[in-house]
Design an enzyme around this catalytic site. Structure first.
Site, mmCIF file in Angstrom:
data_model
loop_
_atom_site.group_PDB
_atom_site.id
_atom_site.type_symbol
_atom_site.label_atom_id
_atom_site.label_comp_id
_atom_site.label_asym_id
_atom_site.label_seq_id
_atom_site.Cartn_x
_atom_site.Cartn_y
_atom_site.Cartn_z
ATOM 1 N N ARG A 465 -18.553 9.033 52.385
ATOM 2 C CA ARG A 465 -19.064 7.773 51.850
ATOM 3 C C ARG A 465 -20.080 8.022 50.730
ATOM 4 O O ARG A 465 -20.262 9.146 50.265
ATOM 5 C CB ARG A 465 -19.691 6.951 52.975
ATOM 6 C CG ARG A 465 -20.954 7.537 53.569
ATOM 7 C CD ARG A 465 -21.388 6.746 54.794
ATOM 8 N NE ARG A 465 -22.625 7.281 55.361
ATOM 9 C CZ ARG A 465 -22.975 7.145 56.633
ATOM 10 N NH1 ARG A 465 -22.181 6.523 57.470
ATOM 11 N NH2 ARG A 465 -24.113 7.634 57.075
ATOM 12 N N ASP A 466 -20.775 6.958 50.325
ATOM 13 C CA ASP A 466 -21.749 7.064 49.244
ATOM 14 C C ASP A 466 -23.085 7.601 49.780
ATOM 15 O O ASP A 466 -24.119 6.959 49.690
ATOM 16 C CB ASP A 466 -21.946 5.711 48.557
ATOM 17 C CG ASP A 466 -22.336 4.608 49.531
ATOM 18 O OD1 ASP A 466 -22.349 4.852 50.755
ATOM 19 O OD2 ASP A 466 -22.638 3.490 49.060
ATOM 20 N N GLU A 467 -23.028 8.829 50.318
ATOM 21 C CA GLU A 467 -24.220 9.474 50.863
ATOM 22 C C GLU A 467 -24.044 10.982 50.693
ATOM 23 O O GLU A 467 -24.497 11.536 49.708
ATOM 24 C CB GLU A 467 -24.423 9.084 52.329
ATOM 25 C CG GLU A 467 -25.826 9.345 52.825
ATOM 26 C CD GLU A 467 -26.134 8.561 54.091
ATOM 27 O OE1 GLU A 467 -27.185 8.850 54.681
ATOM 28 O OE2 GLU A 467 -25.337 7.680 54.487
ATOM 29 N N GLU A 745 -20.407 9.706 63.845
ATOM 30 C CA GLU A 745 -21.835 9.413 63.673
ATOM 31 C C GLU A 745 -22.354 8.572 64.836
ATOM 32 O O GLU A 745 -23.446 8.819 65.352
ATOM 33 C CB GLU A 745 -22.057 8.671 62.359
ATOM 34 C CG GLU A 745 -23.504 8.296 62.103
ATOM 35 C CD GLU A 745 -23.691 7.607 60.769
ATOM 36 O OE1 GLU A 745 -24.825 7.616 60.257
ATOM 37 O OE2 GLU A 745 -22.712 7.056 60.222
ATOM 38 N N HIS A 766 -19.572 13.497 61.317
ATOM 39 C CA HIS A 766 -21.020 13.663 61.355
ATOM 40 C C HIS A 766 -21.299 14.696 62.435
ATOM 41 O O HIS A 766 -21.128 14.414 63.613
ATOM 42 C CB HIS A 766 -21.657 12.327 61.748
ATOM 43 C CG HIS A 766 -22.633 11.793 60.777
ATOM 44 N ND1 HIS A 766 -22.248 11.153 59.625
ATOM 45 C CD2 HIS A 766 -23.982 11.756 60.777
ATOM 46 C CE1 HIS A 766 -23.328 10.754 58.965
ATOM 47 N NE2 HIS A 766 -24.396 11.110 59.651
#
Length: 887
Positions: A465-467, A745, A766
């Site tokens: 994702r955007d991380e 996660e 995660h």
């Protein structure tokens, strides 16, 4: 029963050095040390109790041979015995280990070649193209130069790095196996460069070199909602090609910037756009003629320190073919690769037509369609414009986290058309685990895959994702598991170096992500978080325990001191100030999806428990390093803080203010309780809370890594195994029953009905909750370190639940340890292998012995657990109720 059965003494009697190593480098090529320490690992042997008493080192350099003999048992990080090496030096090193019983090892050899050790070794200039819009993605571009080479007997070396990501070709051939080079680092402080052997790529006469540059982490959008140009807005390349003792080509004036190029756009989060019309395989050869090129711009030389990193580079590790082609309810075509992974998709052949093919990536399907909501603002797509050759195309400057890929614009999708390429930092595998429980085996495999997918240049939280950021808390809880599975010393050591540098800029505060990426509106850089910031102390200690390299403690010592002295916001007592936010027991399963930090456990109890723990740890480290004054100060501080913690949070009976699983787990794990009465109270309450929750997990980010080891610590193995084997949500095995191939996660990232958890923080890759594997290694299989660097191991398997066999191996700095056990009828048969120069403390029923190298078999009595399976507690009366347990 209980005695060791000795193996056949007629087995071959030999001691073998399996590998000789300089510092933490994967080989001796391109090292950044003038006096590299040497280490050697031994292969397994049947010879019992072999100990090294001395070693011999032979060094050949500059036409001279130097011989050294040292009386020492040490086989890791022994001092360089010769004079310092210079830049570009080559030395042939051989080592032999001398045994006390007259049995010596083979001679192991290593060729060492230093890189450019000094800044003034660089004569090349940093070059780039015309400035680009700082508010937009940076368009990848190509640089090119021709040069003459007369040929010669000496090897040729290319030293290269970039502000951005780079790939180099010489005479049409790609240089090296690295991808996403030079990797991600704190570019303000350090810039990694790579050394390549390019001898075979050069030819006598005219040669051509081409460089492709992309924005990567250096200038691309990072974080949420995303900030560009964190380290700079102009991409640049620095390269120096040397042969025959001179520079034959280097970046500087005269290089050309080529127009266009097939990679139209490439971003970390959004993916890559590729125009096959513009692909010209001759662009980096002498046959290429450019008509619209411009001259490269000479940029200021990098201000950061140039270093040749010890950590292995990111490489292509394996290829995964798609398992199935699916048609979604809306009619989309989706490839299922059968495994959630980090990497990209290669197109194996030319796709006919002149349209556009779009590949969208996601980790899961939701009700049969591609589940892209967890990607948030990341598009995670590859766009390919057809009309030219697509055979062999794969993205250059991005990567994706995915199991599924939706393909549009190409109707004849076949399984042979596409292949997933798995990438990761290429760490040496060191640990294995297997047991008789299939779901637990899958849980362990999921952890390995999540580590692989997140150890990409830095240890990230997720790859999709955007991380994709280097969260310090994730690594802090996972390091013991990671370091059993892989040799993480150089990889984590590099990250810790960045941590110290970023922390220094913030006057002691440890950012929650390393390299530091601000994420407005929360100023995460200046918000000290317990457990996250404590990575500054706990993670170097964990690496030291696995590697035995005390230098990492020495290098990080000032960082530890700065965290304790300046980084932690304190009240007048020295506790965490309660006007500063804390993550606490992040992602407790009872937290609302939109409020992951709202947990039943007091976040300041968590913070102050960690404060006592890390202050005690700093005292231990200070004593280890000879920092006696500070060591005593921190020992006194820890004693005072522990007393205050007990006054604040622990009743005389042992009840804890936050009556939660995490509160009792931290108190037990961190030795915050005094005497049998308090410990028994904690045991009783933890037992009740776990049974009351029907053995489902009710711990978050900081409680989960410690709950099973804490139960083992106070002899509650029956409860530990019952929690481990629980399959209902929330539990470790629930995701496995839902088909997970990586660690999630959230405990319920996917709900039982196949819907994705509504929380905006929902990742299916995660690694943090995979920290449970430390319990599998150390307690189920029964293999753990008993001394730094595994010079001594603890072998103590503790069977339980329905598991009837287990085995684990760890290829330590000394050599491979292994334990396997199986229960048949009322007999437990345990096999133990210990490497040369190692030893193990073996604890089994009726066995308590320290043994040296060799192979041993023990047969001991085993009795089934009369309390298995333990019962849940439910109902108004709080009485145990009968509940069927399905293993």
């Amino acid at each position: 029963m209980g005695d060791a059965i000795r193996n056949d003494s007629s087995a071959p009697q030999c001691i073998t050095i399996a590998e000789l190593q300089a510092e933490h480098y994967e080989n001796g090529f391109g090292i950044f040390h003038a006096t590299p320490r040497l280490s050697w690992r031994f292969a397994a042997t049947s010879i019992q109790n072999w100990k090294q008493c001395a070693y011999e080192v032979v060094i050949e350099r500059h036409g001279r041979t130097e011989c050294y003999r040292v009386a020492s048992r040490q086989s890791s990080f022994v001092p360089w015995p010769s004079s310092p090496l210079s830049s570009r030096d080559v030395a042939q090193v051989r080592v032999c280990a001398i045994g006390s019983e007259g049995i010596n090892s083979n001679w192991a050899s290593l060729s060492i070649e230093t890189a450019l050790l000094h800044r003034d070794d660089w004569t090349a200039k940093l070059i780039g193209g015309p400035p680009q819009d700082i508010d937009a993605p940076k368009c990848p571009f190509r640089l090119r130069q021709t040069f003459q080479y007369s040929g010669g007997a000496s090897p040729a070396r290319l030293y290269a790095t970039a502000h951005g990501l780079y790939e180099v070709e010489i005479n049409g051939q790609r240089v090296g196996e690295h991808v996403l080079a030079p990797g991600w680092q704190s570019y303000k402080h350090y810039l990694h460069y790579q050394t390549y052997d390019v001898t075979a790529l050069l030819r006598s006469g005219q040669n051509s070199i081409g460089v492709y540059l992309g924005e990567g982490w250096f200038a691309g959008r990072l974080g949420r909602p995303g900030i560009r140009n964190l380290w700079g807005s102009q991409l640049g390349f620095l390269g120096q090609l040397e042969a025959d003792g001179k520079v034959i080509c280097q970046t500087g004036p005269g290089w050309e910037v080529l127009p266009g190029g097939p990679v139209v756009n490439s971003e970390m989060y959004n993916g890559e756009e590729y125009d096959s019309h513009q692909h010209d395989p001759k662009w980096s050869t002498n046959e290429y003629t450019s008509t619209n090129s411009t001259e490269a711009v000479v940029l200021p030389f990098p201000a950061a320190k140039l270093i040749a990193p010890e950590a292995p580079p990111v490489r292509r590790l394996m290829e995964v073919p798609p398992r199935a082609t699916l048609t979604t309810p809306s009619g989309k075509t989706v490839l299922d690769f059968g495994q959630n992974l980090a990497g990209w998709i290669r197109i194996n052949d030319d796709i006919p037509g002149t349209g556009t093919v779009t590949i969208r990536h996601a980790e899961v399907l939701e009700h049969g369609e591609l589940g892209t909501r967890p990607l948030r603002t990341a598009k995670a797509e590859t766009i390919i414009h057809l009309g030219g050759s697509t055979r062999g195309y794969e993205p250059r400057f991005t990567f994706y986290g995915f199991r599924y890929a939706e393909v549009t614009g190409y109707d004849a999708v076949g399984l042979s058309d596409f292949t997933a390429i798995v990438i990761s930092s290429d760490l040496r595998p060191t640990g294995t685990f297997e047991c008789s429980h299939d779901l637990i085996n899958q849980l362990h495999r999921n952890t390995v895959w999540s580590m692989r997918g997140n150890f990409v240049s830095v240890p990230t939280d997720c790859p999709q994702r955007d991380e994709r950021l280097g969260w310090s808390g994730d690594l802090q809880v996972f390091t013991p598991t990671a370091s059993f599975l892989y040799d993480t010393s150089a990889f984590v050591g590099s990250w810790l170096r960045d941590l110290a540098a970023e922390q220094k800029d913030l006057n002691g505060i440890v950012p929650t992500v390393i390299p530091s990426v601000p994420m407005p509106p929360r100023d995460n850089e200046r918000q000290p978080m317990a457990a996250w910031g404590d990575a500054a102390i706990l993670t170097p200690w964990d690496i030291y325990q696995f590697s035995g390299d005390q230098s990492i403690l020495q290098r990080q010592w000032n960082s530890m001191v700065q965290w304790l002295e300046n980084g932690i916001p304190r009240d007048e007592r020295g506790f965490y100030a309660e006007d500063t936010p804390q993550f606490g027991d992040w992602l407790d399963p009872r937290s609302p999806p939109a409020l992951p930090g709202h947990t039943p456990t007091d976040p300041y109890l968590v913070a102050n428990a960690y404060l006592v723990h890390v202050t005690e740890m700093a005292a231990t480290i200070g004593e280890c390093l000879g920092e006696t004054e500070l060591a005593q100060k921190y020992a006194d501080d820890a004693h005072r803080l522990r007393r205050l913690f007990r006054e604040e949070y622990i009743a005389p009976s042992g009840r804890i203010a936050s009556d939660t699983q995490t509160a009792y787990v931290l108190a037990l794990h961190m030795d915050l309780l005094d005497g049998p009465r308090e410990i028994n109270t904690a045991r009783t309450r933890l037992d009740w809370l776990i049974r009351w929750e029907a053995f489902k997990i009710n711990t978050g980010f900081v409680g989960t890594p410690h709950i099973l080891p804490a139960l083992a610590k106070v002899d509650m193995m029956t409860i530990a195994y019952r929690m481990l084997q629980e399959k209902d949500d929330p539990s470790w095995l629930y995701p496995v029953t839902m088909g997970a191939t990586t660690i999630w996660e959230r405990w319920n990232s996917m709900l039982p009905d196949g819907s994705i958890n509504p929380g905006q923080m929902t990742s299916f890759n995660h690694y943090a909750l995979g920290s449970v594997c430390h319990f599998l290694h150390a307690h189920v299989a029964g293999l753990s370190s008993a001394a730094p660097g595994w010079t001594s191991a603890l072998v103590r398997p503790r069977p339980g639940g329905t598991i009837r066999s287990a085995k684990a191996t760890h290829d330590s700095p000394v050599g491979p340890y292994s334990v396997s056990w199986v229960i048949e009828a009322r007999v437990m048969k345990t096999n133990v292998t210990i490497p040369p120069n190692g030893e193990a403390h073996v604890i089994l029923p009726g066995v308590n012995i320290v043994v040296g190298s060799g192979e041993y078999t023990y047969e001991t009595e085993w009795h089934s657990d009369p309390e298995w399976p333990p019962q849940i507690i439910q109902g108004a009366q709080g009485k145990p109720v009968e509940a069927e347990f399905v293993p």
